[in-house]
Scaffold this motif. Structure first.
Motif, PDB file in Angstrom:
ATOM      1  N   VAL A 146       0.917  -1.155  -0.068  1.00  0.00           N
ATOM      2  CA  VAL A 146       0.097  -0.010  -0.134  1.00  0.00           C
ATOM      3  C   VAL A 146       1.033   1.093   0.013  1.00  0.00           C
ATOM      4  CG1 VAL A 146      -1.758   1.365   1.378  1.00  0.00           C
ATOM      5  CG2 VAL A 146      -1.972  -1.267   1.187  1.00  0.00           C
ATOM      6  N   MET A 147       1.929   1.137   0.932  1.00  0.00           N
ATOM      7  CA  MET A 147       2.952   2.459   1.103  1.00  0.00           C
ATOM      8  C   MET A 147       3.450   2.633  -0.611  1.00  0.00           C
ATOM      9  SD  MET A 147       4.236   1.499   4.673  1.00  0.00           S
ATOM     10  CE  MET A 147       5.799   2.610   4.701  1.00  0.00           C
ATOM     11  N   PHE A 148       3.972   1.447  -1.077  1.00  0.00           N
ATOM     12  CA  PHE A 148       4.669   1.481  -2.177  1.00  0.00           C
ATOM     13  C   PHE A 148       3.774   2.159  -3.226  1.00  0.00           C
ATOM     14  CE2 PHE A 148       5.405  -0.493  -6.365  1.00  0.00           C
ATOM     15  CZ  PHE A 148       6.480  -0.023  -6.676  1.00  0.00           C
ATOM     16  N   LEU A 149       2.387   1.675  -3.441  1.00  0.00           N
ATOM     17  CA  LEU A 149       1.690   2.242  -4.465  1.00  0.00           C
ATOM     18  C   LEU A 149       1.324   3.589  -4.133  1.00  0.00           C
ATOM     19  CD1 LEU A 149      -0.723  -0.781  -4.674  1.00  0.00           C
ATOM     20  CD2 LEU A 149       0.942  -0.119  -6.426  1.00  0.00           C
ATOM     21  N   GLY A 150       1.086   4.141  -2.980  1.00  0.00           N
ATOM     22  CA  GLY A 150       0.852   5.477  -2.621  1.00  0.00           C
ATOM     23  C   GLY A 150       2.044   6.377  -3.057  1.00  0.00           C
ATOM     24  N   ALA A 151       3.279   6.005  -2.838  1.00  0.00           N
ATOM     25  CA  ALA A 151       4.389   6.491  -3.202  1.00  0.00           C
ATOM     26  C   ALA A 151       4.841   6.439  -4.706  1.00  0.00           C
ATOM     27  CB  ALA A 151       5.667   6.037  -2.308  1.00  0.00           C
ATOM     28  N   ALA A 152       4.536   5.458  -5.376  1.00  0.00           N
ATOM     29  CA  ALA A 152       4.767   5.241  -6.570  1.00  0.00           C
ATOM     30  C   ALA A 152       3.721   6.350  -7.549  1.00  0.00           C
ATOM     31  CB  ALA A 152       4.739   4.000  -7.274  1.00  0.00           C
ATOM     32  N   PHE A 153       2.490   6.441  -7.179  1.00  0.00           N
ATOM     33  CA  PHE A 153       1.681   7.214  -7.556  1.00  0.00           C
ATOM     34  C   PHE A 153       1.968   8.668  -7.579  1.00  0.00           C
ATOM     35  CE2 PHE A 153      -1.017   3.238  -8.392  1.00  0.00           C
ATOM     36  CZ  PHE A 153      -0.958   3.483  -9.871  1.00  0.00           C
ATOM     37  N   GLY A 161      11.822   7.477 -10.125  1.00  0.00           N
ATOM     38  CA  GLY A 161      11.158   7.546  -8.939  1.00  0.00           C
ATOM     39  C   GLY A 161      10.526   6.335  -8.510  1.00  0.00           C
ATOM     40  N   VAL A 162       9.805   5.574  -9.340  1.00  0.00           N
ATOM     41  CA  VAL A 162       9.202   4.291  -8.892  1.00  0.00           C
ATOM     42  C   VAL A 162      10.090   3.273  -8.872  1.00  0.00           C
ATOM     43  CG1 VAL A 162       7.602   2.533  -9.876  1.00  0.00           C
ATOM     44  CG2 VAL A 162       6.877   4.822 -10.383  1.00  0.00           C
ATOM     45  N   TRP A 163      11.109   3.332  -9.771  1.00  0.00           N
ATOM     46  CA  TRP A 163      12.290   2.382  -9.500  1.00  0.00           C
ATOM     47  C   TRP A 163      12.937   2.446  -8.148  1.00  0.00           C
ATOM     48  CZ3 TRP A 163      13.586  -2.155 -11.033  1.00  0.00           C
ATOM     49  CH2 TRP A 163      14.945  -2.487 -11.157  1.00  0.00           C
ATOM     50  N   ASP A 164      13.109   3.752  -7.816  1.00  0.00           N
ATOM     51  CA  ASP A 164      13.940   3.873  -6.388  1.00  0.00           C
ATOM     52  C   ASP A 164      13.086   3.552  -5.332  1.00  0.00           C
ATOM     53  OD1 ASP A 164      16.133   4.989  -7.753  1.00  0.00           O
ATOM     54  OD2 ASP A 164      15.566   6.824  -7.296  1.00  0.00           O
ATOM     55  N   GLU A 165      11.756   3.713  -5.476  1.00  0.00           N
ATOM     56  CA  GLU A 165      10.827   3.141  -4.367  1.00  0.00           C
ATOM     57  C   GLU A 165      10.754   1.717  -4.448  1.00  0.00           C
ATOM     58  OE1 GLU A 165       9.504   5.936  -2.880  1.00  0.00           O
ATOM     59  OE2 GLU A 165       9.105   4.604  -1.502  1.00  0.00           O
ATOM     60  N   LEU A 166      10.925   0.985  -5.425  1.00  0.00           N
ATOM     61  CA  LEU A 166      10.818  -0.333  -5.678  1.00  0.00           C
ATOM     62  C   LEU A 166      12.178  -0.792  -4.928  1.00  0.00           C
ATOM     63  CD1 LEU A 166       9.146  -3.061  -6.807  1.00  0.00           C
ATOM     64  CD2 LEU A 166      10.515  -2.777  -8.763  1.00  0.00           C
ATOM     65  N   LEU A 167      13.110  -0.393  -5.014  1.00  0.00           N
ATOM     66  CA  LEU A 167      14.305  -0.675  -4.491  1.00  0.00           C
ATOM     67  C   LEU A 167      14.485  -0.558  -2.989  1.00  0.00           C
ATOM     68  CD1 LEU A 167      17.258   0.519  -6.982  1.00  0.00           C
ATOM     69  CD2 LEU A 167      16.115  -1.844  -6.632  1.00  0.00           C
ATOM     70  N   ASP A 168      13.740   0.436  -2.461  1.00  0.00           N
ATOM     71  CA  ASP A 168      13.432   0.745  -1.167  1.00  0.00           C
ATOM     72  C   ASP A 168      12.587  -0.554  -0.487  1.00  0.00           C
ATOM     73  OD1 ASP A 168      15.228   2.678  -1.133  1.00  0.00           O
ATOM     74  OD2 ASP A 168      13.560   4.371  -0.774  1.00  0.00           O
ATOM     75  N   LEU A 169      11.380  -0.876  -1.422  1.00  0.00           N
ATOM     76  CA  LEU A 169      10.362  -1.809  -1.035  1.00  0.00           C
ATOM     77  C   LEU A 169      10.979  -3.063  -0.574  1.00  0.00           C
ATOM     78  CD1 LEU A 169       7.398  -2.566  -0.516  1.00  0.00           C
ATOM     79  CD2 LEU A 169       7.201  -2.948  -2.938  1.00  0.00           C
TER      80      LEU A 169
END
Lengths: 293, 304
Positions: A146-153, A161-169
């Motif tokens: 949920v947090m990832f989707l929120g951040a990605a959108f 940005g989405v890629w960085d977020e995924l690497l954090d996830l």
């Protein structure tokens, strides 16, 4: 057919000549049944209350964190920190789910019905363990998604940005997996010792609660080595120690360097592995005994 | 084909408690009664047959398979009904039997179909969707039987299936077991401490005591050899006994009855001839089947 008046014929007993599934599929059936049991699916409404209450709490927290982040643009909690923050909820969830999985079967005496079937006795215990691991991981990993989707959108850096977020996830999900494995193996072992669900739940919470003061005592002793090894004494801090060593920033960001474990990171990892291996071996031994009864 | 065979089967617990001692028995398919007092070793034998306990020594075969080396293959073809409560109270019978069918390796839809079939065969219909916790003892026993039947085994092991049932429930359960053994084509081993109960439905009896084999034989073989004629006359019992003894018939007294072993049809004629010669009022003359229980009792010259 002349007989169209709807007479029901007793066709007698039918032998079964169709396929019989192998060990893998049977294991899978038992595993899925276990995951469903944890979340109260296919069970009474009463059995659904607690698991879904916990699920909704963690989801609301995750949604809140996401909302704050999108509003003020600041990361309140990393993915891995989320697992740490939810640890007490996970403990309570495990304390209810593990007895649900194994104590109930011990109590009702249904185990002879399992063990008189082709299922090897170790498979029973391992499928239940895997079901609990999965449930705990979903409990921690779902909100992270949920947090990832929120951040990605809401990211303003596009695909990058989405890629960085995924690497954090991903480390967050791995860390959630560590929580799930450690907590599930301890909780299931404790629950497998008694048929009384209340005792089992109490026992599980006690293991986590009683060991916390030990950490406290050890960490104020006048020895730097003991202080740095103190967090081995309790499962939640043990997991935290492994996370501090393995994940570094992803877990300790904004927390002043995380747990002071010194250079003992590998020791923490080794102890975690040994703890899980020990619990699983004891669990298997326990069911060897139960099956022969 | 041999259904079950054991050879010098021995099981001791901790080297001291002997549950089975040098048990050698071999039985053919059919309905087999395994009788013995509580603690005679029946449950231990069943657990060894299922491969749940390793024997201390000796060999065992079930359906031609060895449960000590290939327990999964044995269990796939065997259905087991335990003696004690074994049902989770909050599941419905249909759910439980379906689930256990899947654990036996039935595909999902097949498991559901066969579960409702099995429950129908044991006489549970609409109530199968209610939680088991609210069932009567008789219904619970039927659910336990249905779960043993769901995967279409070749052999059923039933541990005290009539436990806790009232007389009508016992009769119904025994009739059901008899039907499974005859109409369904599934061999059944019925464990019981009540000989009188299982002898009605079994064609083979295996009696064990203290882990040792007392006797194993077909019920027909046990009874035919020992049929007796019971003669009762309203008066002159002594004279008749003397006359029959004079005819070389080994006659024994049992209260007002005279018991004469039935050798062949001529025995009837001899007795009737003796009664007619003495002109005694014959009250009754009938063939009395020895109850199997007497065969297991210590063989001493009874009721003289």
């Amino acid at each position: 057919m002349s007989d169209a008046t709807g007479v029901i014929h007793d066709i007698g007993y039918q032998r079964y000549t169709g396929p019989r599934l192998g060990r893998r599929q049977v294991f899978g059936a038992l595993y899925l049944h276990g995951v469903r049991t944890v979340f109260g699916l296919g069970r009474s409404a009463k059995a659904k209350i607690f698991p879904w209450l916990v699920v909704s709490v963690v989801t609301v927290v995750a949604a809140g964190v996401t909302a704050v982040r999108s509003q003020i643009g600041e990361v309140v909690m990393t993915y891995a920190q989320f697992a740490d923050a939810m640890s007490w909820l996970v403990i309570f969830f495990a304390a209810v789910a593990a007895p649900e999985l194994v104590s109930r079967d011990l109590r009702s005496g249904v185990l002879p019905l399992y063990f008189s079937r082709p299922l090897p006795r170790g498979d029973y215990a391992l499928s239940k363990l895997l079901a609990l691991v999965t449930a705990l991981w979903l409990l921690l990993g779902g909100p992270q998604l949920v947090m990832f989707l929120g951040a990605a959108f809401t990211t303003n850096r596009g695909v990058r940005g989405v890629w960085d977020e995924l690497l954090d996830l991903l480390p967050g999900l791995l860390y959630a997996g560590l929580w799930a494995v450690v907590f599930a193996s301890i909780a299931l072992l404790v629950a497998s010792l008694t048929g009384k669900r209340a005792f089992a739940a109490g026992g599980i919470v006690a293991v986590f609660l009683m060991t916390t003061p030990v950490v406290g005592v050890l960490s104020i002793l006048p020895s730097a080595t003991v202080n740095e090894l103190a967090f081995l004494a309790s499962p939640p801090t043990l997991v935290g120690g492994v996370g501090t060593w393995a994940l570094g920033d992803a877990l300790t960001q904004g927390q002043g360097g995380g747990m002071p474990i010194g250079d003992f990171g590998p020791v923490y990892a080794a102890v975690a592995v040994l703890l899980v291996a020990g619990c699983v071996s004891l669990l298997l031994l326990r069911y060897r005994k139960v099956a022969a009864r | 084909m041999t259904l079950l065979a054991t050879e010098s089967l021995t099981k001791t617990y901790g080297g001291r408690v002997t549950a089975l001692a040098d048990l050698t028995v071999s039985v053919e398919p059919g309905i087999i009664g395994l009788v013995g007092a509580n603690g005679a070793g029946k449950s231990t034998l069943i657990k060894i047959l299922l491969g749940l306990l390793p024997p201390t020594s000796g060999r065992v075969q079930v359906l031609g398979l060895d449960p000590t080396t290939d327990p999964a293959a044995v269990r796939a073809r065997v259905g087991y009904m335990p003696e004690h409560d074994a049902l989770p109270p909050d599941l419905s019978a249909a759910e439980l039997v379906t689930h256990l069918g899947r654990i036996s390796g039935l595909p999902r839809t097949v498991a559901r179909e066969r579960a409702s079939e099995a429950l129908r065969h044991v006489g549970l219909h609409e109530e199968r969707h209610r939680a088991v916790g609210g069932y009567s003892t008789g219904m619970k026993q039927r659910v336990k039987l249905a779960q043993a039947l769901v995967h279409d085994p070749d052999l059923l092991l039933l541990d005290e299936p009539t436990n806790g049932l009232d007389p009508a429930g016992r009769d119904a359960m025994l009739a059901l077991i008899h039907r499974i053994g005859t109409e369904f084509g599934i061999s059944v081993v019925v464990c019981s401490h009540l000989l009188g109960e299982v002898e009605r439905i079994c064609d083979t009896l295996v009696a064990i005591d203290g882990g040792r084999l007392l006797r194993a034989d077909r019920v027909s073989a046990m009874t035919t050899a020992t049929d007796v004629l019971a003669v009762e006359v309203s008066e002159g019992t002594e004279e008749l006994a003397a006359r029959l003894a004079a005819l070389d018939l080994p006659v024994t007294r049992d209260g007002r009855l005279l018991l004469v072993p039935l050798a062949d049809d001529a025995t009837y004629d001899q007795i009737l001839g003796a009664v007619a010669e003495l002109d005694l009022p014959l009250h009754r003359l009938d063939q009395r089947r020895h109850r199997v229980a007497e065969l297991f009792a210590a063989r001493e010259p009874s009721h003289v």
